[in-house]
Write a protein that holds these residues in place. Structure first.
Motif, PDB file in Angstrom:
ATOM      1  N   CYS A  49      -7.095   4.507   2.796  1.00  0.00           N
ATOM      2  CA  CYS A  49      -5.678   4.827   2.601  1.00  0.00           C
ATOM      3  C   CYS A  49      -5.492   5.756   1.396  1.00  0.00           C
ATOM      4  O   CYS A  49      -4.643   6.643   1.413  1.00  0.00           O
ATOM      5  CB  CYS A  49      -4.857   3.549   2.404  1.00  0.00           C
ATOM      6  N   ASN A  77       0.122   4.277   0.758  1.00  0.00           N
ATOM      7  CA  ASN A  77      -0.105   5.261   1.813  1.00  0.00           C
ATOM      8  C   ASN A  77       1.116   5.218   2.724  1.00  0.00           C
ATOM      9  O   ASN A  77       1.451   4.169   3.278  1.00  0.00           O
ATOM     10  CB  ASN A  77      -1.384   4.897   2.582  1.00  0.00           C
ATOM     11  N   CYS A  93      -4.384  -0.064  -0.343  1.00  0.00           N
ATOM     12  CA  CYS A  93      -5.079  -1.270   0.127  1.00  0.00           C
ATOM     13  C   CYS A  93      -6.551  -0.997   0.376  1.00  0.00           C
ATOM     14  O   CYS A  93      -7.357  -1.916   0.369  1.00  0.00           O
ATOM     15  CB  CYS A  93      -4.401  -1.812   1.380  1.00  0.00           C
ATOM     16  N   CYS A 143       0.840  -1.196   0.000  1.00  0.00           N
ATOM     17  CA  CYS A 143       0.000   0.000   0.000  1.00  0.00           C
ATOM     18  C   CYS A 143       0.881   1.253   0.000  1.00  0.00           C
ATOM     19  O   CYS A 143       1.797   1.385   0.804  1.00  0.00           O
ATOM     20  CB  CYS A 143      -0.917  -0.001   1.221  1.00  0.00           C
ATOM     21  N   CYS A 194       0.922   3.379   5.932  1.00  0.00           N
ATOM     22  CA  CYS A 194       0.348   2.016   5.938  1.00  0.00           C
ATOM     23  C   CYS A 194       1.412   0.976   5.587  1.00  0.00           C
ATOM     24  O   CYS A 194       2.038   0.413   6.463  1.00  0.00           O
ATOM     25  CB  CYS A 194      -0.851   1.942   4.999  1.00  0.00           C
TER      26      CYS A 194
HETATM   27 ZN   LIG Z   1      -3.171   0.910   3.227  1.00  0.00          ZN
END
Ligand SMILES: [Zn+2]
Length: 385
Positions: free
Chosen positions: A254, A223, A250, A221, A226
Motif C-alpha cells: 500500500c 492508501n 497497512c 491505511c 485501501c
Molecule cells: Zn492498505
C-alpha cells in the motif's frame, strides 16, 4: 467522552499471551448448502499477524457457507463443535446452539453416522455466530481504543428497534471475550503427544487480547484505495521489527501504491502552466472561505449536524452496521465516528472520508454531493479554529 477503560480492562502486569497455532484442514467441501465437511490434517500453522483485524474483516453473521468454507480451507478449524468458546449471549442466545445440535442429530440420521457429534463437520449455524462474535469483539474494541470507552460502541444499537441497552452490550462483550480466552490459553503439552491445535476463534481472541494488553492504537491505511484498519505495517520488514509508530500504510504494498499515485499527481501539476496554477489556487481560496461561512451559519441556526442527520437516516431505514459495511463499505468503528461528527477519530481516516460519505449518501438515498460539501465545510471550520 467516557471513562478510560483502556487502562483498566487488563490487570496491570498482565503478560502478552502466546498465540496458539491452528489445526489445518483439507478436503473442505460444502454439503447440502448448510454443512462444511472436512478432514483435520493434524498439521498446525501460525495465524497471520492481525488476522482478526485483516482477514476476518469481511466476515460476520451474514457470511455464506461458501465464504466460511473458503476461510477454514485456507486458515484452519473455525470453532469447537460444542460451542465451548462461545458465551452465547447477545447474538442468538441458546436458540442458535440448540438449532446446531438438532442439525447434527438430523445429519446423523440422514447419513447414518455413528458419532453423535462428528467433529469433522461445521454447520452454517455454528460458523456464523462465531464469526459474528469476532466482529462484535473487534469492532467494540477498536472503538474503545480510540474513545476510551467500550460503551461508545453500543451507540450503534441505541434507538434501533430491539436494540440492546448499553450496559448489556458491554457485559456481553466482556463475557464473550472472556469465554474465548478461557478455552484458548494456559495449556500444557508433551513432545510425545500431538499438540492440539487451537481454533481460528480462540486464536483470534488471543490476538485481540494482546492488542488490548499492549494498548495498541488502530489506524486507517492512508492508501486511497485501501482504508483498512490496522495496527502494524506488514510486508518487507523482518517479523519482529514490524512498526506501528509513524506508520501510515497497512502494508509495504500500500505504501508503494500511494507513493506512485502521488508522484503521478505531482507530475501532472508540474505540467500545468503557472498562470493556471495561480488561478486555480485563487478559486480554491474563495471557495474555502464561502464554505467556512456556510458551516458557521448552519451551526448558528442550529441545523442538525451532518453526523446526526446521517444517523437519523440510517435509523429510518433500519440499517444495522453489518448492512452498512456490506453495502457501503464503511466499517462499524468508522460509522460510529461519522455519526458522532468525529471525522478525524482514527489516524488516516480523513483520506477516505469523501469516498465513504458518498457511499453512505447513496445507500441512504441522499444527495451525495451535498453530503460531501457539508463535510468539507465542517472540516474546514474545525481546522480554522
Ligand atoms: Zn492498505
Amino acid at each position: 467522552m467516557g471513562k478510560n477503560f483502556g487502562t483498566t480492562l487488563v490487570p496491570e502486569g498482565a503478560q502478552r499471551l502466546q498465540v496458539p497455532r491452528v489445526a489445518q484442514l483439507v478436503e473442505v467441501q460444502v454439503v447440502d448448502d448448510e454443512w462444511i465437511a472436512f478432514v483435520s490434517e493434524g498439521e498446525l500453522a501460525d495465524l497471520p499477524d492481525e488476522f482478526y483485524l485483516r482477514e476476518l474483516r469481511h466476515y460476520d453473521g451474514d457470511s455464506t457457507i461458501q465464504e466460511i468454507a473458503d476461510l477454514i480451507e485456507e486458515y484452519g478449524q473455525l470453532c469447537l463443535d460444542d460451542f465451548a468458546e462461545w458465551s452465547g449471549d447477545v447474538f442468538g442466545n441458546w436458540e442458535q446452539r440448540s438449532i446446531a445440535i438438532e442439525k447434527r442429530i438430523e445429519y446423523k440420521k440422514q447419513y447414518n453416522v455413528d458419532m453423535l457429534v462428528p467433529d469433522s463437520l461445521l454447520h452454517l449455524w455454528e460458523g456464523r455466530p462465531h464469526l459474528d462474535y469476532l466482529r462484535f469483539l473487534r469492532d467494540g474494541w477498536i472503538v474503545a481504543a480510540a474513545t476510551g470507552d467500550l460503551a461508545d460502541y453500543a451507540q450503534l444499537f441505541v434507538d434501533v428497534p430491539n436494540g440492546q441497552p448499553i450496559e448489556s452490550t458491554v457485559r456481553h462483550w466482556l463475557h464473550a471475550l472472556n469465554a474465548g480466552l478461557r478455552v484458548s490459553h494456559a495449556r500444557i503439552d508433551h513432545p510425545l503427544v500431538q499438540e492440539e491445535g487451537a481454533t481460528l476463534f480462540g486464536a483470534s481472541c488471543i490476538q485481540l487480547y494482546n492488542h488490548i494488553q499492549e494498548g495498541a492504537r488502530y489506524k486507517v491505511c492512508m492508501n486511497e484505495s485501501c482504508g483498512r484498519i490496522f495496527v502494524r505495517q506488514q510486508g518487507r520488514a523482518a517479523k519482529d521489527q514490524r512498526k506501528s509508530e509513524g506508520v501510515k500504510y497497512c502494508s509495504s504494498k500500500c505504501a508503494r501504491a500511494q507513493a506512485q499515485r502521488e508522484l503521478r499527481r505531482r507530475r501532472s501539476v508540474a505540467a500545468q502552466a503557472p498562470d493556471d496554477v495561480i488561478l486555480e489556487a485563487q478559486r480554491e481560496e474563495s471557495r474555502v472561505m464561502a464554505m467556512v461561512a456556510l458551516a458557521k451559519a448552519r451551526r448558528e441556526q442550529g441545523v442538525p449536524s451532518l453526523g446526526a442527520t446521517l444517523r437519523v437516516k440510517r435509523l429510518e431505514l433500519a440499517l444495522d452496521d453489518r448492512s452498512v459495511r456490506r453495502r457501503a463499505g464503511v466499517d462499524a468503528p468508522i460509522l460510529i465516528a461519522i455519526e458522532a461528527d468525529d471525522f478525524e477519530r482514527y489516524e488516516g481516516q480523513h483520506v477516505h472520508m469523501e469516498r465513504w460519505l458518498t457511499a453512505l449518501a447513496e445507500l441512504y438515498g441522499m444527495d451525495s454531493k451535498e453530503v460531501v460539501a457539508r463535510y468539507r465545510a465542517d472540516r474546514l471550520l474545525e481546522l480554522s479554529r
